[in-house]
Design a protein around this motif. Structure first.
Motif, PDB file in Angstrom:
ATOM      1  N   MET A 110     -10.650 -34.653  -1.181  1.00 31.29           N
ATOM      2  CA  MET A 110     -11.517 -35.303  -2.498  1.00 31.29           C
ATOM      3  C   MET A 110     -10.818 -35.915  -3.587  1.00 31.29           C
ATOM      4  O   MET A 110     -10.787 -35.093  -4.680  1.00 31.29           O
ATOM      5  CB  MET A 110     -13.467 -34.814  -2.596  1.00 31.29           C
ATOM      6  CG  MET A 110     -13.971 -35.812  -3.180  1.00 31.29           C
ATOM      7  SD  MET A 110     -14.823 -37.518  -1.895  1.00 31.29           S
ATOM      8  CE  MET A 110     -15.868 -38.126  -2.699  1.00 31.29           C
ATOM      9  N   THR A 111     -10.733 -37.144  -3.792  1.00 27.52           N
ATOM     10  CA  THR A 111     -10.754 -37.291  -4.972  1.00 27.52           C
ATOM     11  C   THR A 111     -11.348 -37.539  -5.923  1.00 27.52           C
ATOM     12  O   THR A 111     -12.533 -38.143  -5.689  1.00 27.52           O
ATOM     13  CB  THR A 111      -9.224 -38.885  -4.604  1.00 27.52           C
ATOM     14  OG1 THR A 111     -10.268 -39.964  -4.092  1.00 27.52           O
ATOM     15  CG2 THR A 111      -8.352 -38.284  -3.687  1.00 27.52           C
ATOM     16  N   THR A 112     -10.824 -38.584  -7.070  1.00 27.29           N
ATOM     17  CA  THR A 112     -11.268 -38.902  -8.086  1.00 27.29           C
ATOM     18  C   THR A 112     -11.154 -40.189  -8.556  1.00 27.29           C
ATOM     19  O   THR A 112     -10.008 -40.500  -7.901  1.00 27.29           O
ATOM     20  CB  THR A 112     -12.191 -37.899  -9.057  1.00 27.29           C
ATOM     21  OG1 THR A 112     -13.011 -38.276  -9.930  1.00 27.29           O
ATOM     22  CG2 THR A 112     -11.596 -37.353  -9.299  1.00 27.29           C
ATOM     23  N   TYR A 113     -12.118 -40.572  -9.053  1.00 28.15           N
ATOM     24  CA  TYR A 113     -11.512 -42.511  -9.853  1.00 28.15           C
ATOM     25  C   TYR A 113     -10.595 -41.515 -10.911  1.00 28.15           C
ATOM     26  O   TYR A 113     -11.676 -40.933 -12.108  1.00 28.15           O
ATOM     27  CB  TYR A 113     -12.649 -42.896 -10.227  1.00 28.15           C
ATOM     28  CG  TYR A 113     -12.643 -44.091 -11.200  1.00 28.15           C
ATOM     29  CD1 TYR A 113     -11.797 -45.061 -10.646  1.00 28.15           C
ATOM     30  CD2 TYR A 113     -13.292 -44.493 -12.424  1.00 28.15           C
ATOM     31  CE1 TYR A 113     -10.794 -46.180 -11.512  1.00 28.15           C
ATOM     32  CE2 TYR A 113     -12.736 -45.362 -12.719  1.00 28.15           C
ATOM     33  CZ  TYR A 113     -11.582 -46.548 -12.278  1.00 28.15           C
ATOM     34  OH  TYR A 113     -11.991 -47.412 -13.659  1.00 28.15           O
ATOM     35  N   ILE A 114      -9.885 -42.404 -11.823  1.00 26.33           N
ATOM     36  CA  ILE A 114      -9.120 -41.415 -12.980  1.00 26.33           C
ATOM     37  C   ILE A 114      -8.245 -43.205 -13.698  1.00 26.33           C
ATOM     38  O   ILE A 114      -7.422 -44.103 -12.761  1.00 26.33           O
ATOM     39  CB  ILE A 114      -7.904 -40.288 -12.888  1.00 26.33           C
ATOM     40  CG1 ILE A 114      -8.249 -39.938 -11.755  1.00 26.33           C
ATOM     41  CG2 ILE A 114      -7.600 -40.863 -14.269  1.00 26.33           C
ATOM     42  CD1 ILE A 114      -7.192 -38.712 -11.145  1.00 26.33           C
ATOM     43  N   PRO A 115      -8.774 -43.280 -13.943  1.00 29.10           N
ATOM     44  CA  PRO A 115      -9.000 -45.199 -14.815  1.00 29.10           C
ATOM     45  C   PRO A 115      -8.074 -45.230 -15.371  1.00 29.10           C
ATOM     46  O   PRO A 115      -6.777 -45.795 -15.162  1.00 29.10           O
ATOM     47  CB  PRO A 115      -9.991 -44.944 -16.249  1.00 29.10           C
ATOM     48  CG  PRO A 115     -11.109 -44.221 -15.649  1.00 29.10           C
ATOM     49  CD  PRO A 115     -10.546 -43.016 -15.155  1.00 29.10           C
ATOM     50  N   SER A 116      -7.201 -43.666 -16.277  1.00 31.14           N
ATOM     51  CA  SER A 116      -5.336 -43.810 -16.862  1.00 31.14           C
ATOM     52  C   SER A 116      -4.497 -44.320 -15.549  1.00 31.14           C
ATOM     53  O   SER A 116      -3.590 -44.304 -16.050  1.00 31.14           O
ATOM     54  CB  SER A 116      -5.121 -42.969 -17.588  1.00 31.14           C
ATOM     55  OG  SER A 116      -5.693 -41.433 -16.679  1.00 31.14           O
ATOM     56  N   LEU A 117      -5.447 -43.595 -14.125  1.00 33.11           N
ATOM     57  CA  LEU A 117      -4.008 -43.721 -13.364  1.00 33.11           C
ATOM     58  C   LEU A 117      -4.306 -44.962 -12.050  1.00 33.11           C
ATOM     59  O   LEU A 117      -3.982 -44.607 -10.793  1.00 33.11           O
ATOM     60  CB  LEU A 117      -3.933 -42.554 -12.199  1.00 33.11           C
ATOM     61  CG  LEU A 117      -3.219 -41.612 -12.903  1.00 33.11           C
ATOM     62  CD1 LEU A 117      -3.588 -40.480 -12.278  1.00 33.11           C
ATOM     63  CD2 LEU A 117      -1.548 -41.495 -13.391  1.00 33.11           C
ATOM     64  N   THR A 118      -5.568 -45.901 -12.477  1.00 36.18           N
ATOM     65  CA  THR A 118      -5.863 -47.122 -11.591  1.00 36.18           C
ATOM     66  C   THR A 118      -5.281 -48.692 -12.691  1.00 36.18           C
ATOM     67  O   THR A 118      -5.827 -48.502 -13.512  1.00 36.18           O
ATOM     68  CB  THR A 118      -7.021 -46.614 -11.435  1.00 36.18           C
ATOM     69  OG1 THR A 118      -7.314 -45.320 -11.153  1.00 36.18           O
ATOM     70  CG2 THR A 118      -7.618 -48.088 -10.863  1.00 36.18           C
ATOM     71  N   LEU A 119      -5.261 -49.230 -11.852  1.00 36.47           N
ATOM     72  CA  LEU A 119      -4.804 -50.920 -12.074  1.00 36.47           C
ATOM     73  C   LEU A 119      -5.921 -51.509 -12.659  1.00 36.47           C
ATOM     74  O   LEU A 119      -7.117 -50.699 -12.242  1.00 36.47           O
ATOM     75  CB  LEU A 119      -4.222 -51.513 -10.271  1.00 36.47           C
ATOM     76  CG  LEU A 119      -2.298 -51.383 -10.196  1.00 36.47           C
ATOM     77  CD1 LEU A 119      -2.592 -51.594  -8.088  1.00 36.47           C
ATOM     78  CD2 LEU A 119      -2.037 -51.961 -10.982  1.00 36.47           C
TER      79      LEU A 119
END
Length: 199
Positions: free
Chosen positions: A1-10
């Motif tokens: 399961m992944t998570t939302y990572i704002p610093s790694l997301t466009l």
């Protein structure tokens, strides 16, 4: 399961607008392709021992343009379906997918320099295996948000499977060493840069 990572997301704006979502991967892929010197890449490709079924080098540009466009369209659909509705689970999956999408785009863009510029077939093969797994999981995640978005990644996933075979096959058939394909400078009687390249 992944998570939302704002610093790694466009940024969200790149997913919200169809033109931005589609043009980003197409432009990024084109920029990487040209920055790694296409003519030299083609010569390297032709000089390497290749596994059966290798396509001619002219196939890759149009194929990747189509796949990047589908990838961007999938991003647009999944983001807007997930974030535009009232289903909290779909919104969370859209966010997780956005992080996965950003990671896979990065993995995609580093493959060509690893394979052609740095001549690191082992690293390139590890990269493309990780990329294929990430895209497979992304298709699963985004398919739960929007079925069309999931299916838009199917051709990309199929092509990555084939590209993994080509990457690993070329590595294996060339003893995982592409540097030996280059002719040392000053070699007499050799007009081309690569051992097996036709003058």
């Amino acid at each position: 399961m992944t998570t939302y990572i704002p610093s790694l997301t466009l940024p969200a704006s790149l997913f919200q607008h169809p033109a931005a979502a589609i043009l980003l991967p197409v432009a990024a892929g084109t920029a990487v392709g040209f920055s790694t010197r296409p003519k030299e890449n083609q010569n390297t490709y032709l000089a390497l021992r290749q596994p059966p079924l290798r396509p001619p080098p002219q196939v890759f540009g149009p194929m990747w343009t189509l796949l990047y466009g589908l990838m961007g369209y999938a991003a647009y659909r999944a983001w807007n379906t997930g974030m535009g509705g009232f289903d909290a689970k779909k919104a969370q999956l859209a966010l997780q997918g956005a992080t996965l999408y950003t990671v896979q785009l990065g993995l995609n863009l580093v493959w060509m320099p690893l394979f052609f510029r740095f001549k690191r077939p082992i690293a390139a093969t590890v990269d493309i295996v990780a990329l294929t797994g990430t895209v497979g999981y992304l298709a699963y995640i985004w398919g739960q948000v929007d079925e069309v978005a999931g299916w838009c990644l199917a051709p990309y996933l199929a092509w990555l499977g084939f590209a993994t075979y080509l990457s690993a096959g070329a590595g294996y058939l060339n003893n995982w060493d592409f540097n030996s394909k280059e002719v040392p400078k000053g070699t007499k009687g050799k007009d081309t840069k690569y051992v097996d390249e036709k003058p």
